[in-house]
Design an enzyme around this catalytic site. Structure first.
Site, PDB file in Angstrom:
ATOM      1  N   GLU A 206     -50.691 -35.815 -61.887  1.00 43.96           N
ATOM      2  CA  GLU A 206     -51.491 -34.867 -62.663  1.00 43.96           C
ATOM      3  C   GLU A 206     -52.040 -33.849 -61.662  1.00 43.96           C
ATOM      4  O   GLU A 206     -52.660 -34.238 -60.667  1.00 43.96           O
ATOM      5  CB  GLU A 206     -52.642 -35.611 -63.359  1.00 43.96           C
ATOM      6  CG  GLU A 206     -53.440 -34.693 -64.240  1.00 43.96           C
ATOM      7  CD  GLU A 206     -54.557 -35.396 -65.005  1.00 43.96           C
ATOM      8  OE1 GLU A 206     -54.666 -36.634 -64.919  1.00 43.96           O
ATOM      9  OE2 GLU A 206     -55.309 -34.678 -65.680  1.00 43.96           O
TER      10      GLU A 206
ATOM     11  N   ARG B 166     -51.275 -50.940 -57.148  1.00 41.75           N
ATOM     12  CA  ARG B 166     -51.882 -49.763 -56.557  1.00 41.75           C
ATOM     13  C   ARG B 166     -52.188 -50.026 -55.095  1.00 41.75           C
ATOM     14  O   ARG B 166     -52.581 -51.142 -54.752  1.00 41.75           O
ATOM     15  CB  ARG B 166     -53.234 -49.589 -57.257  1.00 41.75           C
ATOM     16  CG  ARG B 166     -53.476 -48.319 -57.895  1.00 41.75           C
ATOM     17  CD  ARG B 166     -54.870 -48.304 -58.493  1.00 41.75           C
ATOM     18  NE  ARG B 166     -55.390 -46.976 -58.259  1.00 41.75           N
ATOM     19  CZ  ARG B 166     -54.961 -45.916 -58.928  1.00 41.75           C
ATOM     20  NH1 ARG B 166     -54.067 -46.036 -59.875  1.00 41.75           N
ATOM     21  NH2 ARG B 166     -55.441 -44.723 -58.656  1.00 41.75           N
TER      22      ARG B 166
ATOM     23  N   LYS C  48     -58.891 -39.567 -57.065  1.00 47.76           N
ATOM     24  CA  LYS C  48     -58.984 -38.109 -56.978  1.00 47.76           C
ATOM     25  C   LYS C  48     -60.360 -37.616 -57.411  1.00 47.76           C
ATOM     26  O   LYS C  48     -60.875 -36.656 -56.853  1.00 47.76           O
ATOM     27  CB  LYS C  48     -57.896 -37.475 -57.850  1.00 47.76           C
ATOM     28  CG  LYS C  48     -56.552 -37.419 -57.152  1.00 47.76           C
ATOM     29  CD  LYS C  48     -55.541 -36.637 -57.969  1.00 47.76           C
ATOM     30  CE  LYS C  48     -54.980 -37.505 -59.063  1.00 47.76           C
ATOM     31  NZ  LYS C  48     -53.910 -36.847 -59.828  1.00 47.76           N
TER      32      LYS C  48
HETATM   33  P1  ATP Z   1     -56.346 -41.183 -59.147  1.00 46.67           P
HETATM   34  O1  ATP Z   1     -56.842 -42.473 -59.694  1.00 46.67           O
HETATM   35  O2  ATP Z   1     -56.482 -41.048 -57.668  1.00 46.67           O
HETATM   36  O3  ATP Z   1     -56.862 -39.986 -59.877  1.00 46.67           O
HETATM   37  P2  ATP Z   1     -53.991 -41.102 -60.705  1.00 46.67           P
HETATM   38  O4  ATP Z   1     -53.234 -42.345 -60.947  1.00 46.67           O
HETATM   39  O5  ATP Z   1     -54.799 -40.577 -61.814  1.00 46.67           O
HETATM   40  O6  ATP Z   1     -54.789 -41.251 -59.359  1.00 46.67           O
HETATM   41  P3  ATP Z   1     -51.762 -39.388 -60.889  1.00 46.67           P
HETATM   42  O7  ATP Z   1     -51.657 -37.983 -60.459  1.00 46.67           O
HETATM   43  O8  ATP Z   1     -51.725 -39.684 -62.314  1.00 46.67           O
HETATM   44  O9  ATP Z   1     -53.067 -39.945 -60.229  1.00 46.67           O
HETATM   45  O10 ATP Z   1     -50.718 -40.293 -60.113  1.00 46.67           O
HETATM   46  C1  ATP Z   1     -49.345 -40.029 -60.024  1.00 46.67           C
HETATM   47  C2  ATP Z   1     -48.631 -41.310 -59.703  1.00 46.67           C
HETATM   48  O11 ATP Z   1     -49.157 -41.888 -58.514  1.00 46.67           O
HETATM   49  C3  ATP Z   1     -48.818 -42.339 -60.806  1.00 46.67           C
HETATM   50  O12 ATP Z   1     -47.578 -42.944 -61.074  1.00 46.67           O
HETATM   51  C4  ATP Z   1     -49.793 -43.314 -60.224  1.00 46.67           C
HETATM   52  O13 ATP Z   1     -49.598 -44.581 -60.764  1.00 46.67           O
HETATM   53  C5  ATP Z   1     -49.486 -43.233 -58.730  1.00 46.67           C
HETATM   54  N1  ATP Z   1     -50.660 -43.602 -57.944  1.00 46.67           N
HETATM   55  C6  ATP Z   1     -51.890 -43.059 -57.988  1.00 46.67           C
HETATM   56  N2  ATP Z   1     -52.731 -43.703 -57.161  1.00 46.67           N
HETATM   57  C7  ATP Z   1     -52.004 -44.681 -56.559  1.00 46.67           C
HETATM   58  C8  ATP Z   1     -52.300 -45.688 -55.593  1.00 46.67           C
HETATM   59  N3  ATP Z   1     -53.516 -45.834 -55.082  1.00 46.67           N
HETATM   60  N4  ATP Z   1     -51.299 -46.520 -55.220  1.00 46.67           N
HETATM   61  C9  ATP Z   1     -50.065 -46.380 -55.713  1.00 46.67           C
HETATM   62  N5  ATP Z   1     -49.721 -45.463 -56.629  1.00 46.67           N
HETATM   63  C10 ATP Z   1     -50.681 -44.611 -57.047  1.00 46.67           C
HETATM   64 MG    MG Z   2     -53.614 -40.311 -63.698  1.00 44.76          MG
END
Ligand code: ATP
Ligand code: MG
Length: 573
Positions: free
Chosen positions: A48, A272, A282
């Site tokens: 995102e 994760r 984020k």
């Molecule tokens: P955040 O919680 O930091 O906002 P998010 O999951 O909302 O992260 P996205 O931009 O939706 O962020 O993530 C894109 C991809 O990265 C998704 O498939 C998500 O599952 C993966 N991802 C995000 N954070 C992690 C992490 N700590 N470890 C592994 N994969 C991750």
């Molecule tokens: Mg997300």
């Protein structure tokens, strides 16, 4: 500063490092069983664009791109841009830069917003099929009707609206006839489902907001769960990997795909990445940036890709780290020291050595001719003979680290002290004779004598010294600002705090130390932003983009000491 200690040389980690993990097993099995016919593995990385990527995303990227690569498959970069209020072009640009920097290239660049028309058509189909309805309940009322983990939800009074009315209202929602929050489109599934996600989830909400790509075309936007699986399906994604918190959403992911009868992408969840002393969210990273607790998204203390890149981390080390942690089906926590270990191992192999004195103490060699300068030959990288040698100027006045001299040496202190002889790396043996102090009684200058026969660092009479220290010619030293970084948080779990406090109270007040006038050997004068070095005995450093001609700025990537190697040794690995 501790005495010279070389890095562990164990080569457990190579570029090709490939530990088995269950995701690879699933792909292998699906290919063997021709689950998707003759199609190649197709994955996607779906960030995102509401912030910069962090090291957790690097893990997901290595899984999405890395595994597809292994099987000769393809990976799309897809921006999950369904939330116009939080998304910006700046983030889109930074994400593309970071994915490429990590060493991956996408097959197609996609946006969930590319599918808004199709998603809208599919919503109309679900309404016509009696599988979606417009609900007039407020967000608050919908929450109340949803029930809890132990109690079933209740049907909305609008749930049995006739199809025609739903079609009419939904189309008028899209035309902008209703205010934000007044209505939503919901899937008609089961308000009594034990899975809360299946209790008539919201598909569309009204939001009169400009979108970074579609402008003002839409004032209804699809929810993540409605957009994600269908986007996967449209791209014929075979394996849609995501983190474990989406496991409970998988039944919904499948439900939409089944109702619409479209390409059956398969969602698979993995753990994760959580790193000690690090926050990977984020939202929280944005808060640190907005409240200026760090100097931007690329502050070298940040766990963002742009932050660790600026700090001097390499894509190779990050990929090796990600390969080594693999993927599993349970969440855990990884020691930050492990990431640092992979980084040291990579830098140790590759980067040139240089001599730099961070906290200078002047040394005057009384029996060395005044005005004389000689060049001593120094290996650029003892780990890599092909890196060659360079000539470093030596003269009567040099700088050494303040820590490398003690007027009154503690027990087992083998570095310079009055009457004690040490080796100046690649140069001569010197013996301290007397000190000069300032008014406050601090040592500001050490006088020494040298042994001209020890040139190159060895005495012909076989005399041994217990310590070798680094030095920089005073006359030829280049001055630089050096930024030393420590952990951003002082708690292993920054999310653990006292009542009434927040994770912000775990910020390490000493995470940045700036040394204004370090003394570097003259060959560093031409260093360019991004260049990396090992400053002998001190650590790994990288030239910061803040550098200006005549004013170098170095970031300490990591100190030399490899605590992970020790942890591993202790664990008997
Ligand atoms: P955040 O919680 O930091 O906002 P998010 O999951 O909302 O992260 P996205 O931009 O939706 O962020 O993530 C894109 C991809 O990265 C998704 O498939 C998500 O599952 C993966 N991802 C995000 N954070 C992690 C992490 N700590 N470890 C592994 N994969 C991750
Ligand atoms: Mg997300």
């Amino acid at each position: 500063m501790s005495t010279s200690k070389q890095e562990s040389n164990e080569s457990t980690t190579q570029e090709s490092l490939r530990l088995t993990n269950f995701l690879r097993d699933i792909m292998e099995e699906d290919l063997r069983a021709k689950k998707f016919g003759d199609a190649v593995i197709q994955t996607r990385f779906p960030p995102e664009p509401n912030g910069y990527l962090h090291i957790g995303h690097a893990k997901a990227i290595c899984i999405d791109f890395g595994l597809a690569d292994e099987f000769g498959g393809k990976t799309n970069l897809r921006f999950d841009d369904t939330n116009p209020e939080k998304e910006e072009q700046e983030y889109v640009d930074s994400i593309m830069k970071d994915v490429r920097w990590l060493g991956f290239e996408w097959e197609r660049l996609c946006y969930a917003s590319d599918y808004f028309d199709q998603l809208y058509e599919w919503a109309l189909k679900l309404i016509r099929d009696g599988k979606a309805y417009v609900d007039d309940l407020s967000a608050e009322e919908i929450r109340e009707h949803r029930g809890t983990l132990t109690e079933p939800g209740r049907n909305s009074p609008y749930r049995e609206r006739p199809v025609e009315e739903n079609l009419d209202l939904f189309q008028r929602m899209a035309k902008g006839e209703f205010p934000d929050g007044s209505r939503v489109l919901r899937a008609k599934i089961d308000m009594a489902s034990p899975n809360v996600n299946m209790r008539d989830p919201v598909m569309y909400r009204i939001l009169h907001a400009s979108h970074h790509r579609t402008g003002d075309k839409w004032c209804i936007y699809p929810m993540y769960d409605y957009a994600h699986g269908q986007s996967d399906s449209l791209e014929q994604v075979t394996h849609s990997m995501c983190t474990l918190e989406f496991a409970d959403h998988q039944p919904l992911y499948r439900w939409y795909i089944e109702q619409l009868g479209i390409f059956p992408s398969q969602q698979i969840e993995f753990d994760r990445l959580n790193l000690t002393y690090t926050l990977l969210s984020k939202r929280k990273l944005l808060q640190l940036v907005q409240e200026k607790r760090v100097n931007g998204w690329d502050d070298p203390r940040m766990p963002t890709i742009s932050g660790i890149r600026r700090r001097g981390f390499t894509p190779e080390a990050i990929r090796n780290f990600c390969a080594s942690i693999g993927a599993s089906r349970t969440n855990g926590s990884t020691d930050i020291e492990m990431l640092e270990h992979f980084q040291r191992e990579d830098l140790n192999r590759r980067v040139p050595r240089a001599m730099a004195v961070l906290r200078p103490l002047k040394v005057v060699i009384d029996n060395y001719p005044e005005g004389k300068e000689e060049l001593v030959e120094v290996a650029n990288n003892p780990e890599d003979k092909s890196a060659g040698v360079r000539q470093v100027p030596f003269s009567r006045e040099i700088y050494i680290e303040q820590d490398d001299f003690r007027e009154v040496p503690p027990p087992k202190y083998y570095r310079l002290s009055p009457g004690k002889e040490v080796r100046l790396r690649n140069a001569y043996f010197i013996t301290a004779t007397r000190v000069v102090k300032d008014a406050a009684g601090s040592v500001v200058e050490v006088h020494c004598t040298y042994d001209p026969a020890s040139r190159g660092g060895n005495s012909p009479d076989g005399r041994k010294v217990k310590s070798t220290i680094h030095w920089v010619s005073a006359a030829r030293a280049v001055e630089a600002e050096v930024r030393l970084y420590d952990k951003l948080f002082s708690k292993a779990d920054p999310g653990e705090f006292e009542e009434g406090e927040s994770y912000l109270s775990n910020l390490n007040p000493n995470s940045l130390e700036v040394i204004a006038n370090a003394k570097l050997e003259p060959s560093l004068a031409e260093a360019k932003a991004g260049d990396r070095y090992q400053f002998e005995r001190v650590g790994y450093f990288c030239v910061d983009p803040d550098s200006r001609p005549g004013r170098l700025v170095f970031n300490r990537t990591l100190p030399l000491k490899d605590t992970w190697a020790k942890i591993e040794k202790k664990a008997g690995a």
